[in-house]
Design a protein around this motif. Structure first.
Motif, short mmCIF file in Angstrom:
data_model
loop_
_atom_site.label_atom_id
_atom_site.label_comp_id
_atom_site.label_asym_id
_atom_site.label_seq_id
_atom_site.Cartn_x
_atom_site.Cartn_y
_atom_site.Cartn_z
N TYR A 228 -7.17 1.35 42.34
CA TYR A 228 -7.86 -0.25 43.35
C TYR A 228 -6.88 -0.90 43.64
O TYR A 228 -5.24 -1.03 42.87
CB TYR A 228 -8.47 -1.33 42.07
N ARG A 229 -6.37 -2.00 44.30
CA ARG A 229 -6.19 -2.74 44.70
C ARG A 229 -5.46 -4.24 44.28
O ARG A 229 -6.41 -4.21 44.00
CB ARG A 229 -5.59 -3.01 46.58
N ALA A 230 -3.61 -3.89 43.48
CA ALA A 230 -3.44 -5.44 43.05
C ALA A 230 -2.80 -5.26 42.74
O ALA A 230 -1.57 -4.45 43.56
CB ALA A 230 -4.12 -4.63 41.50
N SER A 231 -1.58 -6.35 42.06
CA SER A 231 -0.44 -7.29 42.33
C SER A 231 0.66 -6.33 41.01
O SER A 231 -0.44 -5.46 40.33
CB SER A 231 -0.23 -7.85 42.45
N GLY A 232 1.86 -5.54 41.47
CA GLY A 232 2.76 -4.83 40.48
C GLY A 232 3.21 -5.84 38.85
O GLY A 232 2.90 -5.01 38.31
N GLY A 233 2.12 -6.68 39.44
CA GLY A 233 3.02 -8.09 37.93
C GLY A 233 2.17 -7.57 36.94
O GLY A 233 0.84 -6.68 37.17
N PRO A 234 2.42 -8.27 36.04
CA PRO A 234 1.14 -8.02 34.41
C PRO A 234 -0.13 -8.13 34.95
O PRO A 234 -0.50 -9.81 35.60
CB PRO A 234 1.90 -9.01 33.49
N GLU A 235 -1.31 -7.91 34.29
CA GLU A 235 -2.47 -7.85 34.10
C GLU A 235 -2.49 -8.66 33.11
O GLU A 235 -1.84 -9.19 32.10
CB GLU A 235 -3.36 -7.24 34.48
N SER A 236 -4.16 -9.57 33.06
CA SER A 236 -4.32 -10.32 32.05
C SER A 236 -4.00 -9.30 30.06
O SER A 236 -4.55 -10.11 29.47
CB SER A 236 -5.83 -10.59 32.41
N GLY A 237 -3.84 -8.22 30.08
CA GLY A 237 -3.00 -7.47 29.11
C GLY A 237 -4.44 -6.33 29.09
O GLY A 237 -5.42 -6.22 29.52
N PRO A 238 -3.90 -5.56 27.70
CA PRO A 238 -4.78 -4.60 27.86
C PRO A 238 -6.27 -4.15 26.64
O PRO A 238 -6.89 -3.39 27.51
CB PRO A 238 -3.88 -3.19 27.19
N ASP A 239 -6.33 -5.21 26.58
CA ASP A 239 -7.61 -5.91 25.85
C ASP A 239 -8.29 -6.66 26.60
O ASP A 239 -9.61 -5.86 26.33
CB ASP A 239 -7.00 -6.93 24.85
N ASP A 240 -8.04 -6.61 28.20
CA ASP A 240 -8.98 -7.05 29.20
C ASP A 240 -9.25 -5.31 30.09
O ASP A 240 -10.39 -5.92 31.28
CB ASP A 240 -8.81 -7.71 30.28
N ALA A 241 -8.38 -4.09 30.11
CA ALA A 241 -8.29 -3.45 30.77
C ALA A 241 -10.09 -2.43 30.41
O ALA A 241 -10.36 -2.62 32.22
CB ALA A 241 -7.81 -2.49 30.33
N ARG A 242 -10.64 -3.01 29.96
CA ARG A 242 -12.57 -1.94 30.07
C ARG A 242 -13.13 -3.42 31.17
O ARG A 242 -13.69 -2.94 31.59
CB ARG A 242 -13.08 -2.69 28.65
N GLU A 243 -13.71 -4.28 31.03
CA GLU A 243 -13.32 -5.61 31.18
C GLU A 243 -13.53 -5.66 32.99
O GLU A 243 -14.02 -6.24 34.01
CB GLU A 243 -14.00 -6.71 31.00
N ARG A 244 -12.38 -5.39 32.93
CA ARG A 244 -11.55 -6.12 34.21
C ARG A 244 -11.63 -4.41 35.38
O ARG A 244 -12.25 -4.49 36.41
CB ARG A 244 -9.94 -5.36 34.52
#
Length: 392
Positions: A228-244
């Motif tokens: 999926y398209r997303a910025s190259g910066g850090p996301e909200s964190g690995p704990d949120d990967a499933r919900e993302r």
């Protein structure tokens, strides 16, 4: 002579095997506590096929390969919109093509270490490299939990796109990582009913800005791949990967929704990026695989280049009789291998719009190109888009 290899991925294990066969003592340090279970389906073709046949790795890979008749781009009801036949793809790629799950490919490379005389190669899981040094006289690394550094004649950084060795010896990741505006995720889940409904089909959703892939595995599980398209910066964190992932891919059909319900708490989820560096060697340290020149999944050749690059490095280092000859071997490796990696990176950048269309027009063009692959004038264009070169 002794080599320390950071990373027990494909490149690291192949380099270890080949150096061990050449008489080196090799210690492989891998931060994961066991071979990694996550990863997506890959097409293994190009230089990796030739290298694996030459070094005797191909039978191990063929033994775990999947048979794929075609890749189908489908709508939310799994109805085909475009279809790429694998026999046609193999012709475009100019070689035999194996369909391999990345973790299966790593396990095959690990199994192939049985060919090395006992005691020459040691693979240590749960050994996280925390710092590395290298100069003209040797190399050493510190390992989490060990009181003393590990010293060697040569250090090989094969520890992936977020390489610790690269950061220690060459500089911070931000200097070399080139995000391509996407993220990718992958996981497997047990669902016999969903597996049966796929019936060996390799499906990709024919969607804009995001794409889900599904494939039934031989043990009854289902492999899922998501881009999926997303910025190259850090996301909200690995704990949120499933919900993302559930949020990003909602509405792509019952099969995708069902698989996402089975998503583990911590799936593989990372930025899609390339690694671009002015040099891959410094002192008695060299980087290989994704650590030095990640081509990204868009190029479709990460596994192939990992095998071929590691084999070439070992070919050049194997005959070296003393530490004094290591520098010249590393220089020749980079001179010969860099053009191959750079061409694959160019192919990956060219493939961005067709791999993950940003709009309906780009999606239409992808459908048209796939449907027209049988036409003589179109096949060379598809080959250049997919494998980075033309065919005749």
């Amino acid at each position: 002579m002794k080599a320390v290899i950071a990373g027990a991925g494909i490149a690291g294990l192949v380099a270890a095997r080949q150096l061990g066969l050449a008489g080196w003592q090799v210690e492989v340090l891998e931060k994961s506590r066991a071979p990694r279970p996550d990863g997506y389906m890959m097409d293994f073709f190009g230089p990796g096929v030739e290298a694996s046949e030459r070094i005797g790795l191909y039978p191990y890979l063929a033994d775990v390969a999947y048979h794929v008749d075609a890749v189908e781009y489908v709508d939310s009801r799994l109805r085909p919109r475009a279809r790429l036949d694998y026999e046609q793809f193999a012709r475009l790629a100019g070689a035999n093509v194996l369909s391999l799950l990345r973790p299966d490919m790593e396990r095959a490379a690990l199994a192939a270490l049985a060919d090395v005389p006992a005691g020459r190669v040691q693979v240590r899981y749960g050994a996280r490299v925390t710092k590395a040094w290298a100069d003209a006289n040797g190399a050493r690394v510190t390992v989490d939990g060990r009181p003393r550094p590990v010293e060697a004649d040569l250090l090989i950084g094969a520890d992936g796109v977020h390489s610790c060795v690269r950061a220690s010896v060459f500089g911070p990741e931000r200097d070399y990582l080139r995000p391509l505006g996407m993220r990718a995720a992958a996981f497997t889940a047990a669902d016999a009913g969903l597996n049966a409904s796929l019936a060996g089909r390799f499906l990709l959703t024919d969607t804009v800005g995001r794409m889900a892939g599904l494939y039934g595995l031989r043990d009854g599980r289902v492999a899922g791949f998501f881009a999926y398209r997303a910025s190259g910066g850090p996301e909200s964190g690995p704990d949120d990967a499933r919900e993302r992932l559930r949020r990003q891919f909602a509405g792509l059909g019952d099969a995708v929704d069902r698989l996402l319900e089975l998503c583990p708490a911590h799936p593989y989820d990372d930025v899609v990026a390339q690694v671009v560096m002015p040099a891959w060697r410094r002192g008695r340290c060299v980087l290989i695989g994704d650590a030095s020149g990640a081509v990204s999944l868009l190029a479709g050749q990460g596994g192939s280049l990992a095998v071929a690059g590691a084999a070439l490095l070992a070919d050049l280092l194997g005959p070296v009789g003393s530490p004094a000859g290591i520098g010249a071997a590393l220089a020749e490796f980079e001179q010969r291998w860099r053009p191959v990696v750079e061409e694959a990176q160019s192919a990956g950048r060219r493939a961005a719009s067709s791999f993950l269309p940003a709009n309906s027009f780009q999606r239409f063009m992808r459908r048209w190109i796939i449907r027209a692959t049988h036409l003589p004038g179109v096949a060379p264009l598809v080959a250049r888009q997919i494998v980075g070169r033309t065919v005749t």
